[in-house]
Motif scaffolding. Structure first.
Motif, PDB file in Angstrom:
ATOM      1  N   VAL A 106       0.882  -1.268   0.047  1.00 26.53           N
ATOM      2  CA  VAL A 106      -0.035  -0.126  -0.075  1.00 26.53           C
ATOM      3  C   VAL A 106       1.086   1.096  -0.318  1.00 26.53           C
ATOM      4  O   VAL A 106       1.493   1.621   0.896  1.00 26.53           O
ATOM      5  N   ASN A 107       0.857   1.930  -1.014  1.00 27.53           N
ATOM      6  CA  ASN A 107       1.959   3.064  -1.415  1.00 27.53           C
ATOM      7  C   ASN A 107       3.358   2.824  -1.011  1.00 27.53           C
ATOM      8  O   ASN A 107       4.112   3.637  -0.102  1.00 27.53           O
ATOM      9  N   GLY A 108       3.617   1.379  -1.619  1.00 31.08           N
ATOM     10  CA  GLY A 108       4.963   1.286  -1.139  1.00 31.08           C
ATOM     11  C   GLY A 108       5.471   0.619   0.138  1.00 31.08           C
ATOM     12  O   GLY A 108       6.279  -0.260   0.303  1.00 31.08           O
ATOM     13  N   VAL A 109       4.443   0.614   0.993  1.00 27.50           N
ATOM     14  CA  VAL A 109       4.602  -0.213   2.350  1.00 27.50           C
ATOM     15  C   VAL A 109       4.023  -1.504   2.473  1.00 27.50           C
ATOM     16  O   VAL A 109       2.867  -1.987   2.022  1.00 27.50           O
ATOM     17  N   ALA A 110       4.955  -2.773   2.728  1.00 31.03           N
ATOM     18  CA  ALA A 110       4.276  -4.049   2.603  1.00 31.03           C
ATOM     19  C   ALA A 110       3.692  -4.184   3.780  1.00 31.03           C
ATOM     20  O   ALA A 110       3.531  -3.716   4.677  1.00 31.03           O
ATOM     21  N   GLY A 111       2.867  -5.337   3.449  1.00 36.64           N
ATOM     22  CA  GLY A 111       1.944  -5.795   4.390  1.00 36.64           C
ATOM     23  C   GLY A 111       1.316  -7.251   4.015  1.00 36.64           C
ATOM     24  O   GLY A 111       2.136  -7.874   3.090  1.00 36.64           O
ATOM     25  N   SER A 112       0.655  -7.911   4.704  1.00 37.28           N
ATOM     26  CA  SER A 112      -0.018  -9.249   4.428  1.00 37.28           C
ATOM     27  C   SER A 112      -1.476  -9.206   4.428  1.00 37.28           C
ATOM     28  O   SER A 112      -2.162  -8.306   5.047  1.00 37.28           O
ATOM     29  N   MET A 113      -1.920 -10.340   3.895  1.00 39.43           N
ATOM     30  CA  MET A 113      -3.363 -10.581   3.970  1.00 39.43           C
ATOM     31  C   MET A 113      -3.662 -12.150   4.203  1.00 39.43           C
ATOM     32  O   MET A 113      -2.687 -12.747   4.192  1.00 39.43           O
ATOM     33  N   ASP A 114      -4.961 -12.661   4.569  1.00 34.19           N
ATOM     34  CA  ASP A 114      -5.170 -13.928   4.615  1.00 34.19           C
ATOM     35  C   ASP A 114      -5.500 -14.929   3.734  1.00 34.19           C
ATOM     36  O   ASP A 114      -5.773 -16.031   3.992  1.00 34.19           O
ATOM     37  N   THR A 115      -5.447 -14.297   2.557  1.00 39.44           N
ATOM     38  CA  THR A 115      -5.909 -15.087   1.394  1.00 39.44           C
ATOM     39  C   THR A 115      -4.769 -14.710   0.123  1.00 39.44           C
ATOM     40  O   THR A 115      -4.148 -13.817   0.278  1.00 39.44           O
ATOM     41  N   VAL A 116      -5.323 -15.191  -1.136  1.00 41.14           N
ATOM     42  CA  VAL A 116      -4.392 -14.790  -2.165  1.00 41.14           C
ATOM     43  C   VAL A 116      -5.277 -14.391  -3.403  1.00 41.14           C
ATOM     44  O   VAL A 116      -6.232 -15.082  -3.763  1.00 41.14           O
ATOM     45  N   PRO A 117      -4.752 -13.596  -4.324  1.00 38.44           N
ATOM     46  CA  PRO A 117      -5.404 -13.544  -5.557  1.00 38.44           C
ATOM     47  C   PRO A 117      -4.994 -14.785  -6.312  1.00 38.44           C
ATOM     48  O   PRO A 117      -4.148 -15.274  -6.433  1.00 38.44           O
ATOM     49  N   VAL A 118      -6.014 -14.871  -7.431  1.00 39.66           N
ATOM     50  CA  VAL A 118      -5.880 -15.939  -8.182  1.00 39.66           C
ATOM     51  C   VAL A 118      -6.030 -15.343  -9.429  1.00 39.66           C
ATOM     52  O   VAL A 118      -6.746 -14.690  -9.937  1.00 39.66           O
ATOM     53  N   MET A 119      -5.783 -16.437 -10.657  1.00 44.95           N
ATOM     54  CA  MET A 119      -5.993 -16.354 -12.017  1.00 44.95           C
ATOM     55  C   MET A 119      -7.071 -17.306 -12.286  1.00 44.95           C
ATOM     56  O   MET A 119      -7.015 -18.658 -12.132  1.00 44.95           O
ATOM     57  N   GLU A 120      -8.280 -16.779 -12.999  1.00 47.45           N
ATOM     58  CA  GLU A 120      -9.411 -17.442 -12.989  1.00 47.45           C
ATOM     59  C   GLU A 120      -9.726 -17.229 -14.809  1.00 47.45           C
ATOM     60  O   GLU A 120      -9.913 -15.946 -14.830  1.00 47.45           O
ATOM     61  N   GLN A 121      -9.828 -18.350 -15.580  1.00 44.88           N
ATOM     62  CA  GLN A 121     -10.229 -17.924 -16.872  1.00 44.88           C
ATOM     63  C   GLN A 121      -9.616 -16.754 -17.729  1.00 44.88           C
ATOM     64  O   GLN A 121      -9.874 -15.736 -18.067  1.00 44.88           O
ATOM     65  N   ASN A 122      -8.035 -16.588 -17.195  1.00 47.50           N
ATOM     66  CA  ASN A 122      -7.178 -15.519 -17.732  1.00 47.50           C
ATOM     67  C   ASN A 122      -7.422 -14.151 -17.078  1.00 47.50           C
ATOM     68  O   ASN A 122      -7.421 -13.131 -17.923  1.00 47.50           O
ATOM     69  N   SER A 123      -8.096 -14.015 -15.982  1.00 52.20           N
ATOM     70  CA  SER A 123      -8.435 -12.787 -15.525  1.00 52.20           C
ATOM     71  C   SER A 123      -8.081 -12.930 -13.852  1.00 52.20           C
ATOM     72  O   SER A 123      -8.344 -13.960 -13.331  1.00 52.20           O
ATOM     73  N   MET A 124      -7.255 -11.995 -13.501  1.00 51.81           N
ATOM     74  CA  MET A 124      -7.055 -12.009 -12.180  1.00 51.81           C
ATOM     75  C   MET A 124      -8.369 -11.723 -11.230  1.00 51.81           C
ATOM     76  O   MET A 124      -8.852 -10.549 -11.473  1.00 51.81           O
ATOM     77  N   PHE A 125      -8.222 -12.328 -10.200  1.00 54.77           N
ATOM     78  CA  PHE A 125      -9.509 -12.116  -9.384  1.00 54.77           C
ATOM     79  C   PHE A 125      -8.733 -11.677  -7.813  1.00 54.77           C
ATOM     80  O   PHE A 125      -8.022 -12.163  -7.290  1.00 54.77           O
ATOM     81  N   ILE A 126      -9.456 -10.512  -7.202  1.00 50.21           N
ATOM     82  CA  ILE A 126      -8.856  -9.621  -5.994  1.00 50.21           C
ATOM     83  C   ILE A 126      -9.847  -9.992  -4.871  1.00 50.21           C
ATOM     84  O   ILE A 126     -11.068  -9.841  -4.953  1.00 50.21           O
ATOM     85  N   PRO A 127      -9.659 -10.199  -3.621  1.00 54.29           N
ATOM     86  CA  PRO A 127     -10.313 -10.088  -2.564  1.00 54.29           C
ATOM     87  C   PRO A 127     -10.975  -8.492  -2.385  1.00 54.29           C
ATOM     88  O   PRO A 127     -10.220  -7.723  -1.939  1.00 54.29           O
ATOM     89  N   VAL A 128     -12.085  -8.470  -2.578  1.00 50.90           N
ATOM     90  CA  VAL A 128     -12.625  -7.107  -2.670  1.00 50.90           C
ATOM     91  C   VAL A 128     -12.573  -6.442  -1.206  1.00 50.90           C
ATOM     92  O   VAL A 128     -12.349  -5.242  -1.265  1.00 50.90           O
TER      93      VAL A 128
END
Length: 275
Positions: free
Chosen positions: A107-129
């Motif tokens: 976030v603005n260059g500051v590293a962090g973490s989350m409890d899930t991962v983005p994935v590629m589905e049918q050639n499209s990236m899916f993000i945890p909204v």
């Protein structure tokens, strides 16, 4: 999507089958229509379908939506680095970076973490909204009882796709609702099905007004958005009475060879006392 898209009502091109739309062999047995839950709402719109796949909840209970939707519905500036498999999402001077398969986030260059991962589905990236909304400071709410995630904000759903192609067009004399809109929050979609054989979406919505709704007043409006045009619901359509806490089903058929990009729904209440 581009501005100035053509408008298609449910009255046009009637009779196109989904086999014509997708090249499916009509001689093959089609699978039964699949039911999907309504998981996401942005301002007054329920976002039921987003190409290439409907919003879904992953194994970590995060609602996932495609990167494309973040740009076209939420108005963020989006870029994707295919080599690094990383997306940069910028809105209101905040830049959030996600990487496919990684719990790391920036976030603005500051590293962090989350409890899930983005994935590629049918050639499209899916993000945890929900992760994105939290980092961008977007007001959000999780409705546990109805399993619905809601985003609200003055800058959401303000893109040309929504404001120019859909909302401005719907204000026209032949496309506006036949009556004053009393409420934009009268019916809550609970699920929808897509029938590939018929090429149609059927939306089931619940009356949440707390009272019986008379005939003609229920306005569950389903909009199908494509890359180059939009399909508005016909102005004059059946609007049956709906009892308190009852449900209504609305079916809308795809009327173009194009593949749908979005299915958006508003659950409105109309004043038909003068009719």
């Amino acid at each position: 999507m581009k501005t100035g898209k053509k408008v298609l009502t449910a009255l046009l091109a009637a009779g196109l089958s989904f086999a014509m739309l997708t090249g499916v062999n009509p001689g093959k047995v089609e699978a039964a229509a699949k039911k999907y839950p309504a998981l996401l709402k942005i301002n007054d719109y329920y976002v039921l379908y987003t190409a290439p796949k409907a919003p879904y909840v992953d194994a970590n209970y995060r609602t996932m939506i495609p990167l494309r939707s973040i740009s076209e519905l939420m108005g963020a500036k989006v870029s994707y680095d295919a080599k690094a498999r990383t997306a940069a999402i910028e809105k209101d001077s905040v830049t959030v970076k996600f990487t496919i398969g990684s719990k790391s986030i920036s976030v603005n260059g500051v590293a962090g973490s989350m409890d899930t991962v983005p994935v590629m589905e049918q050639n499209s990236m899916f993000i945890p909204v929900s992760v994105l909304a939290g980092r961008l400071g977007i007001v959000s709410k999780w409705d546990q009882a109805n399993q619905l995630y809601t985003l609200t904000g003055e800058t959401l759903m303000q893109t040309d796709i929504i404001k120019l192609s859909l909302e401005d067009t719907e204000k026209g004399p032949f496309t506006s609702p036949p009556g004053k809109i009393i409420s934009d929050d009268a019916f809550r979609p609970v699920s929808y099905t897509f029938d590939s054989a018929k090429g149609s979406f059927t939306v089931k919505a619940k009356n949440i007004t707390g009272k019986d709704v008379p005939e003609g007043a229920a306005d569950v409006a389903a909009y199908i958005l494509y890359d180059e045009l939009i399909q508005l619901p016909p102005q004059e359509r059946e609007r049956p009475a709906v009892r308190k806490d009852g449900t209504i089903e609305v079916t809308v058929k795809t009327e173009t060879p194009s593949t749908p990009a979005y299915l958006l729904v508003k659950g409105r209440l109309l004043d038909r006392s003068g009719n």
